[in-house]
Design a protein around this motif. Structure first.
Motif, short mmCIF file in Angstrom:
data_model
loop_
_atom_site.label_atom_id
_atom_site.label_comp_id
_atom_site.label_asym_id
_atom_site.label_seq_id
_atom_site.Cartn_x
_atom_site.Cartn_y
_atom_site.Cartn_z
N ALA A 81 43.95 44.94 35.96
CA ALA A 81 43.66 43.62 36.52
C ALA A 81 42.85 42.74 35.59
CB ALA A 81 42.91 43.78 37.85
N TYR A 82 41.98 43.34 34.78
CA TYR A 82 41.03 42.53 34.02
C TYR A 82 41.29 42.49 32.53
CZ TYR A 82 38.78 43.54 38.45
OH TYR A 82 38.52 43.71 39.79
N ALA A 83 42.44 43.01 32.10
CA ALA A 83 42.79 42.89 30.68
C ALA A 83 42.84 41.41 30.31
CB ALA A 83 44.14 43.56 30.43
N GLY A 84 42.06 41.03 29.32
CA GLY A 84 42.00 39.63 28.90
C GLY A 84 40.98 38.82 29.68
N LEU A 85 40.45 39.37 30.77
CA LEU A 85 39.43 38.66 31.58
C LEU A 85 38.04 39.24 31.37
CD1 LEU A 85 41.35 38.37 34.99
CD2 LEU A 85 41.36 36.79 33.05
N ILE A 86 37.99 40.57 31.14
CA ILE A 86 36.74 41.28 30.88
C ILE A 86 36.90 41.94 29.51
CG2 ILE A 86 35.41 43.33 31.57
CD1 ILE A 86 35.83 42.51 34.46
N PRO A 87 35.85 41.95 28.67
CA PRO A 87 35.99 42.51 27.32
C PRO A 87 36.57 43.92 27.31
CG PRO A 87 33.89 41.38 27.53
CD PRO A 87 34.51 41.39 28.91
N GLY A 88 37.47 44.14 26.36
CA GLY A 88 38.11 45.44 26.25
C GLY A 88 37.13 46.57 26.01
N ALA A 89 36.00 46.28 25.35
CA ALA A 89 35.00 47.32 25.09
C ALA A 89 34.47 47.90 26.38
CB ALA A 89 33.86 46.75 24.25
N HIS A 90 34.29 47.04 27.39
CA HIS A 90 33.81 47.53 28.69
C HIS A 90 34.89 48.36 29.38
CE1 HIS A 90 31.49 47.43 32.48
NE2 HIS A 90 32.68 47.34 33.05
N GLN A 114 28.81 33.02 40.85
CA GLN A 114 27.83 33.78 40.08
C GLN A 114 28.53 34.28 38.81
OE1 GLN A 114 26.75 37.07 42.66
NE2 GLN A 114 28.56 38.25 42.14
N SER A 115 27.75 34.83 37.90
CA SER A 115 28.30 35.42 36.68
C SER A 115 27.78 36.83 36.52
CB SER A 115 27.94 34.58 35.45
OG SER A 115 28.60 33.34 35.47
N GLU A 116 28.65 37.73 36.08
CA GLU A 116 28.28 39.09 35.73
C GLU A 116 28.55 39.27 34.24
OE1 GLU A 116 26.99 41.56 37.49
OE2 GLU A 116 27.02 40.64 39.49
N GLU A 117 27.70 40.05 33.57
CA GLU A 117 27.85 40.24 32.13
C GLU A 117 28.50 41.58 31.84
OE1 GLU A 117 24.77 40.75 28.53
OE2 GLU A 117 24.70 38.77 29.50
N TYR A 118 29.52 41.55 31.00
CA TYR A 118 30.23 42.75 30.57
C TYR A 118 30.32 42.74 29.06
CZ TYR A 118 31.66 42.81 35.47
OH TYR A 118 31.65 42.81 36.85
N ALA A 159 29.61 36.80 29.67
CA ALA A 159 29.44 36.40 31.07
C ALA A 159 30.80 36.10 31.69
CB ALA A 159 28.54 35.18 31.16
N VAL A 160 31.08 36.72 32.82
CA VAL A 160 32.34 36.52 33.53
C VAL A 160 32.02 35.87 34.88
CG1 VAL A 160 34.35 37.66 34.56
CG2 VAL A 160 33.38 38.52 32.40
N ARG A 161 32.61 34.72 35.13
CA ARG A 161 32.32 33.96 36.34
C ARG A 161 33.10 34.49 37.53
NH1 ARG A 161 30.38 28.85 38.02
NH2 ARG A 161 31.64 27.85 39.64
N GLU A 162 32.42 34.59 38.67
CA GLU A 162 33.04 35.04 39.91
C GLU A 162 32.82 34.00 40.99
OE1 GLU A 162 30.81 38.53 40.59
OE2 GLU A 162 31.70 39.66 38.93
N VAL A 163 33.74 33.92 41.93
CA VAL A 163 33.61 32.99 43.05
C VAL A 163 33.64 33.79 44.36
CG1 VAL A 163 34.53 30.97 41.86
CG2 VAL A 163 36.10 32.54 43.00
N ARG A 164 32.99 33.24 45.37
CA ARG A 164 32.88 33.93 46.65
C ARG A 164 33.90 33.38 47.65
NH1 ARG A 164 27.19 33.25 48.63
NH2 ARG A 164 28.00 31.26 49.40
N TYR A 165 34.52 34.32 48.39
CA TYR A 165 35.47 33.97 49.44
C TYR A 165 34.93 34.48 50.78
CZ TYR A 165 39.41 32.39 46.54
OH TYR A 165 40.23 31.66 45.70
#
Length: 209
Positions: A26-35, A155-159, A163-169
């Motif tokens: 799901a997060y390939a390209g959205l969250i760093p590959g190192a994580h 909010q943002s979480e760091e990986y 920093a990766v931005r998240e939105v609340r639903y």
């Protein structure tokens, strides 16, 4: 056919495999590959087994979707909403995670899990909230189709230093709005599920459903 049941401690390895594979897909390209590369099914499963009983006592709920082959096809975790600095949200639940085996995306597994989560929510919460990576268009479409709407929270979480931005639903607790309703073939065992607090379960549901 997919059916949903409570998670048991013996599911830990299968659930961890689904979670790790789900993140990487799901997060390939959205969250760093190192994580993503550093994630370990074995470490995740060990934490999950260790915290199994404590999570159940904390009121969290783990559900697994099982396919026709008897294998775990997906996993979801929900529980009372806990707002940092504010404590549990009044009468609200939170969907902390929802993942499906990448090869089964689009086959109704995620919808079956979400339907079971909504059943759980209807027992005691007036609404459900979740966090999703803002750039995860597939997950956002999935939740919007189930009646969730962005409520302006962000909010943002760091990986791996990024920093990766998240939105609340948020959506009112209850069955799926309109359409065909709860997917066929879903059944529940018991009323509450065992769960695992902390890192294996508490990550927001940036789902690759």
């Amino acid at each position: 056919m997919t059916w949903v049941r409570e998670m048991v401690v013996g599911d830990a390895a299968a659930v961890s495999a689904v979670r790790v594979a789900g993140w990487r897909a799901a997060y390939a390209g959205l969250i760093p590959g190192a994580h993503l590369d550093a994630m370990s099914v074995e470490r995740d499963a060990a934490r999950r087994e260790e915290r199994f009983a404590a999570g159940r006592a904390a009121g969290l709920c783990d559900l697994v979707a099982v396919g026709a082959d008897g294998q775990v096809a997906g996993w979801a975790c929900c529980g009372p909403r806990d707002t940092p600095g504010e404590g549990p949200g009044a009468g609200e639940g939170e969907l902390y995670a929802l993942y499906v085996r990448p090869g089964l995306l689009g086959r109704g597994v995620g919808r079956a899990l979400l339907g079971a989560v909504h059943e759980e929510a209807a027992r005691g919460w007036g609404a459900l909230v979740l966090w999703v990576v803002e750039a995860n268009a597939r997950a956002r479409r999935f939740y919007e189709a189930a009646g969730y709407r962005a409520d302006g929270g962000a909010q943002s979480e760091e990986y791996a230093g990024v920093a990766v931005r998240e939105v609340r639903y948020r959506r009112p607790a209850g069955p799926f709005p309109g359409g065909p309703g709860q997917p066929s073939g879903v059944r529940r065992t018991g009323s509450r599920a065992a769960s695992t607090p902390g890192p294996p379960c508490s990550a927001p549901p940036r789902s690759g459903t």
